[in-house]
Design a protein around this motif. Structure first.
Motif, PDB file in Angstrom:
ATOM      1  N   CYS B  19      28.136  -4.400  -8.783  1.00 38.59           N
ATOM      2  CA  CYS B  19      27.992  -4.710  -7.355  1.00 38.59           C
ATOM      3  C   CYS B  19      29.230  -4.351  -6.537  1.00 38.59           C
ATOM      4  O   CYS B  19      29.108  -3.904  -5.400  1.00 38.59           O
ATOM      5  CB  CYS B  19      27.669  -6.180  -7.165  1.00 38.59           C
ATOM      6  SG  CYS B  19      26.061  -6.598  -7.829  1.00 38.59           S
ATOM      7  N   VAL B  20      30.407  -4.579  -7.106  1.00 40.59           N
ATOM      8  CA  VAL B  20      31.613  -4.398  -6.293  1.00 40.59           C
ATOM      9  C   VAL B  20      31.816  -2.937  -5.864  1.00 40.59           C
ATOM     10  O   VAL B  20      32.011  -2.666  -4.682  1.00 40.59           O
ATOM     11  CB  VAL B  20      32.844  -4.962  -7.024  1.00 40.59           C
ATOM     12  CG1 VAL B  20      34.113  -4.633  -6.260  1.00 40.59           C
ATOM     13  CG2 VAL B  20      32.698  -6.460  -7.178  1.00 40.59           C
ATOM     14  N   ALA B  23      29.314  -2.106  -3.124  1.00 41.92           N
ATOM     15  CA  ALA B  23      29.662  -2.697  -1.826  1.00 41.92           C
ATOM     16  C   ALA B  23      30.841  -1.960  -1.196  1.00 41.92           C
ATOM     17  O   ALA B  23      30.862  -1.687   0.009  1.00 41.92           O
ATOM     18  CB  ALA B  23      30.000  -4.172  -2.000  1.00 41.92           C
ATOM     19  N   LYS B  24      31.829  -1.625  -2.017  1.00 44.31           N
ATOM     20  CA  LYS B  24      33.009  -0.905  -1.522  1.00 44.31           C
ATOM     21  C   LYS B  24      32.596   0.441  -0.936  1.00 44.31           C
ATOM     22  O   LYS B  24      33.034   0.854   0.126  1.00 44.31           O
ATOM     23  CB  LYS B  24      33.982  -0.659  -2.685  1.00 44.31           C
ATOM     24  CG  LYS B  24      34.968  -1.784  -2.893  1.00 44.31           C
ATOM     25  CD  LYS B  24      36.088  -1.661  -1.907  1.00 44.31           C
ATOM     26  CE  LYS B  24      37.445  -1.585  -2.557  1.00 44.31           C
ATOM     27  NZ  LYS B  24      38.525  -1.792  -1.586  1.00 44.31           N
ATOM     28  N   LEU B  28      31.585  -2.236   2.746  1.00 44.90           N
ATOM     29  CA  LEU B  28      31.375  -3.654   3.047  1.00 44.90           C
ATOM     30  C   LEU B  28      32.447  -4.548   2.436  1.00 44.90           C
ATOM     31  O   LEU B  28      32.481  -5.742   2.679  1.00 44.90           O
ATOM     32  CB  LEU B  28      30.001  -4.097   2.540  1.00 44.90           C
ATOM     33  CG  LEU B  28      28.830  -3.364   3.192  1.00 44.90           C
ATOM     34  CD1 LEU B  28      27.526  -3.742   2.512  1.00 44.90           C
ATOM     35  CD2 LEU B  28      28.754  -3.680   4.669  1.00 44.90           C
ATOM     36  N   LEU B  32      31.920  -9.178  -0.478  1.00 45.96           N
ATOM     37  CA  LEU B  32      30.464  -9.211  -0.356  1.00 45.96           C
ATOM     38  C   LEU B  32      29.813  -8.747  -1.660  1.00 45.96           C
ATOM     39  O   LEU B  32      28.787  -9.277  -2.069  1.00 45.96           O
ATOM     40  CB  LEU B  32      30.011  -8.326   0.804  1.00 45.96           C
ATOM     41  CG  LEU B  32      28.547  -8.516   1.181  1.00 45.96           C
ATOM     42  CD1 LEU B  32      28.309  -9.929   1.674  1.00 45.96           C
ATOM     43  CD2 LEU B  32      28.121  -7.520   2.238  1.00 45.96           C
ATOM     44  N   GLY B  33      30.443  -7.782  -2.313  1.00 47.65           N
ATOM     45  CA  GLY B  33      29.936  -7.306  -3.599  1.00 47.65           C
ATOM     46  C   GLY B  33      29.839  -8.435  -4.604  1.00 47.65           C
ATOM     47  O   GLY B  33      28.818  -8.630  -5.257  1.00 47.65           O
ATOM     48  N   VAL B  36      27.041 -10.947  -3.591  1.00 47.69           N
ATOM     49  CA  VAL B  36      25.713 -10.432  -3.909  1.00 47.69           C
ATOM     50  C   VAL B  36      25.479 -10.481  -5.415  1.00 47.69           C
ATOM     51  O   VAL B  36      24.405 -10.869  -5.884  1.00 47.69           O
ATOM     52  CB  VAL B  36      25.544  -8.997  -3.374  1.00 47.69           C
ATOM     53  CG1 VAL B  36      24.257  -8.378  -3.885  1.00 47.69           C
ATOM     54  CG2 VAL B  36      25.564  -8.996  -1.854  1.00 47.69           C
TER      55      VAL B  36
END
Lengths: 200, 630
Positions: B19-20, B23-24, B28, B32-33, B36
């Motif tokens: 996720c990270v 998101a990056k 974002l 946030l990563g 989520v």
């Protein structure tokens, strides 16, 4: 009243000079004579007009000493003239800063005196070839004197050869400083030579 | 199997790794990563982690403690003293005003007054973890807005202690606040002062010699262990005397900020901090109770939007009152609009104190978690729409005639010692630079000089667009880190192929690499000044000014030609041995050229001035060869 003499010296490669270097060294210990070595002061050609104008204002005689490269002066001296002699300072409306001063060239040539004759190799006399300097001085209200010339500089090798010229140069500078020169005569003469006694 | 530590670690790490970066990549931010990721692995989506989420969160809170230690390390005491007005004034005002406004709103909605006050205080808290890591990630921590946000957060951390003391008075039930039980107030105060003094003294007189000793042992593990030990020990001590561990480690960090081991400590703690903070955010995501939200989405949404809007307004007004400029004010208001992790603690304590019951607490917990989740999006909105709008305003106010050329003619990445000179020269000539820099202090200075400046990593595409790369005539890379510079060049080449790049090169290899990537002009960062110094050295050694200058000019031009030639070889991937051979050859050439150029050596390379050449070409009986010199 003693005049203050400024030698504007321009030689891009003084290390190999045989005559100009000796002439300059001969003038170093003269009181009232300032030597301004342009290629040493402005190695990057970044001439500072304000500084140069102050220097001019503090002197009465301007001697442009240089080898006679391509019937003219080394590039930096031309750059110096272009930047320092400004409208409204040296000439034009309000340009009176140099009025009444004296100016002359002190030059070394490779050619002999005979080469600088109408029928010689160089086709013109030195006075003719120096007319841009003459007119520059005139436009600035200065009196332009005949040049001090050392001919055949390439053949002069050692102190023995150059010695008489060094003495003559010192005598001229001294005469200019002490105001013992016949200025009207010096302005008309083809070249300037002062014997050690001070008479033209 | 799902209960083993290894499996849980697997789940958490998987979520983070997937996720990270996504998101990056979407611009974002990492926080946030993580959030989520927490939602995905949580009980409501995949169910990979269940009820233990809360325990994990408790453990992960240590990440916040580590973060404040690192923050403290970056803050010199002098800076903290300068911030005292913001911490007490701005922080105090924010907590009091927010609590009052939200309590008033709660009262108006029919909440009993005791519960209303408690809710007001809970909602006044912002998330130290999210805000500080987001500001740091965006390079905004040391800007005036970032500093104000930090000051307010610091005050909130301190304020938790008296709030915890007040809650039992609001409640109906008699509960005791942690370790303070059974001690008279003066003793508690004495313990607190003693503990803080102990931390300061230990930082000065114990930690330093200990680290000196460890440094002689040269064991990296022991250094890391010692660094962690410091933080853990302080956290324990603070819990014993009833202070927030985060506050204690922050003080320790500040004390150690001036020691020579500061960078070492920072580097050692950093990975632990990152992982634990990530874990913390994942557990926040996992805690969101989706069935509850689904039952009553209107109420939850109302609480989230209402609380954040009120907080934002109060922060904005407070910032205005304290004289922050417009961008700083908006940054402060948007950054701290969420409700923070301390709220979870306070909500639990409020329930325990019977100020309100579970029916009130559950939607509150959900609302707090959602508001934390929204924070990265709020930051994106701030950066994309709000900050450009308020910054454009100030540049419009500038007199038009002062700027002769297009504002965005040059985009300059890096305004350090190198970029600064580039910018100043261009600015003097009437060309404004848009500056991108990662150092907030530099950014502040540039902004004060009136230039357009953007925080952050110049390899971020959105930032490049915001800086006006699409309209710029020139892109200058002037940052000191060679690898980063190369990365920026690659990004700019890829996204703005028509934009010429001028770049600062670290050394020869970097120069070759930059030229290979299509950089139009590269200059080695120290070359020019070294040549200038050497030129002056030649003068001091007795060379004529013009001679020294001419020799240096000649040498430089030879050197630059050879470099360019070798860059072409590098671009063709020629063997290293060929390059070295060419380099050796270039060095020999340089020596030969300099011998020729040296007027003290016979026979010159400037035949125009050369008396020797003129003499030797002249036959004795002939008239002297004319010019030069005639």
């Amino acid at each position: 009243m003693a005049r203050r003499v400024l030698i504007l010296f321009a030689h891009p490669i003084l290390e190999r000079s045989r005559v100009n270097r000796r002439l300059l060294d001969g003038a170093r210990d003269l009181a009232g004579v300032t030597i301004h070595d342009l290629y040493e002061e402005y190695p990057t050609f970044a001439v500072e007009p304000a500084r140069e104008q102050a220097l001019l204002a503090a002197h009465d005689v301007v001697v442009l000493q240089h080898p006679f490269y391509w019937y003219s002066a080394p590039a930096l001296l031309k750059e110096w003239l272009d930047l320092v002699l400004q409208l409204g300072w040296a000439y034009g409306p309000g340009g009176t800063a140099l009025r009444g001063k004296l100016m002359l060239n002190a030059i070394t040539t490779g050619g002999s005196a005979e080469a600088y004759q109408p029928d010689g190799k160089n086709r013109f006399t030195l006075r003719e070839l120096l007319t841009p300097f003459d007119q520059t001085a005139h436009l600035c209200g200065m009196t332009y004197l005949a040049p001090f010339v050392v001919h055949g500089a390439l053949r002069l090798d050692d102190d023995g050869d150059v010695g008489p010229h060094v003495r003559a140069y010192r005598a001229l500078l001294t005469a200019l400083r002490d105001d013992t020169l016949d200025l009207a005569g010096a302005a008309r003469a083809p070249t300037l030579r002062v014997e050690a006694g001070g008479r033209p | 199997m799902t209960d083993t530590v290894l499996f849980q670690a697997f789940v958490y790490l998987c979520a983070a790794v997937v996720c990270v970066p996504v998101a990056k990549r979407l611009g974002l931010g990492a926080v946030l990563g993580y959030l989520v990721a927490g939602v995905l692995v949580g009980p409501n989506v995949l169910g990979a982690i269940g009820g233990e989420g809360k325990h994990v969160m408790h453990f992960a809170e240590f990440g916040v403690v580590l973060m404040l230690f690192v923050v403290g390390l970056e803050l010199q005491p002098s800076l903290l003293w300068r911030l005292r007005r913001s911490i007490l004034g701005l922080g105090g005002l924010q907590v009091a005003a927010t609590a009052a406004v939200i309590a008033g709103a709660a009262l108006a909605l029919g909440v009993p007054w005791r519960a209303a006050i408690a809710i007001g205080l809970i909602m006044a808290m912002s998330s130290t973890a999210i805000v500080l890591s987001t500001l740091a990630e965006r390079g905004q921590l040391k800007t005036s807005g970032g500093q104000a946000a930090f000051a307010v957060l610091l005050f909130q951390d301190i304020a938790v202690i008296p709030i915890l003391a007040v809650f039992p008075l609001l409640g109906v039930a008699e509960v005791t606040a942690g370790a303070e039980a059974g001690r008279p107030a003066w003793m508690t105060a004495l313990l607190v002062i003693g503990a803080v003094a102990g931390v300061v003294a230990a930082g000065r007189f114990v930690v330093r010699p200990a680290f000196q000793f460890l440094a002689t042992v040269r064991l990296r593990e022991s250094f890391i262990a010692a660094a962690l030990l410091i933080v853990v020990a302080i956290a324990l001590l603070m819990e014993q005397v009833g202070l927030s561990p985060a506050l204690g480690t922050f003080v320790a960090g500040v004390v150690l900020a001036e020691s020579e081991y500061r960078h070492e400590l920072e580097a050692d703690i950093e990975p632990f901090k990152g992982l634990l903070l990530g874990l913390f955010f994942i557990s926040v995501g996992a805690q969101i109770d989706f069935p509850l939200i689904a039952r009553d989405p209107g109420t939850i949404a109302g609480i989230v939007v209402g609380a954040m809007a009120l907080k934002l307004l109060v922060l904005w007004a407070a910032g205005r009152l304290f004289g922050l400029d417009r961008p700083a004010r908006w940054l402060l208001a948007f950054a701290l609009a969420q409700v923070g992790e301390f709220a979870f603690v306070l909500i639990k304590f409020g329930t325990d104190s019977k100020i309100f019951d579970g029916a009130v607490a559950a939607p509150l917990v959900a609302a707090v978690a959602i508001s934390m989740m929204l924070t990265p999006l709020v930051f994106v909105a701030l950066e994309r729409w709000v900050l450009p709008a308020v910054t454009v305003d100030t540049s419009d106010a500038r007199p038009q005639d002062a700027v002769a050329h297009d504002d965005a003619a040059v985009v300059l990445a890096g305004h350090g010692r190198f970029g600064q000179i580039v910018a100043r020269l261009l600015r003097s000539a009437g060309f404004r630079c848009t500056v991108l820099d990662l150092d907030p202090e530099i950014v502040d200075v540039v902004r004060r000089l009136g230039s357009k400046v953007y925080y952050g990593d110049a390899s971020r595409i959105d930032l490049l667009h915001a800086a006006g790369c699409a309209r710029a005539k020139l892109f200058v890379v002037a940052i000191d880190d060679a690898e980063q510079a190369t990365a920026i060049v690659k990004t700019v080449r890829e996204h703005f192929p028509g934009l010429p790049i001028f770049a600062r090169a670290r050394d020869r290899i970097h120069y070759y690499e930059l030229r290979k990537l299509g950089v139009a002009v590269a200059r080695r960062e120290l070359f020019g000044s070294a040549v200038e110094l050497a030129t002056e050295a030649l003068r001091a050694l007795g060379l004529r000014g013009h001679t020294a200058h001419r020799m240096a000019r000649r040498w430089r031009s030879h050197e630059e030609h050879a470099l360019e030639e070798m860059a072409a070889m590098w671009a063709r991937d020629e063997a290293r041995t060929n390059l070295f051979a060419r380099l050796r050859q270039a060095l020999e050439e340089a020596e030969r050229i300099m011998r020729d150029e040296d007027p003290r050596v016979a026979a010159g390379a400037d035949p125009g001035w050369d008396n020797e050449a003129a003499r030797s070409s002249r036959r004795p009986d002939e008239a002297p060869v004319e010019p030069p010199p005639p």
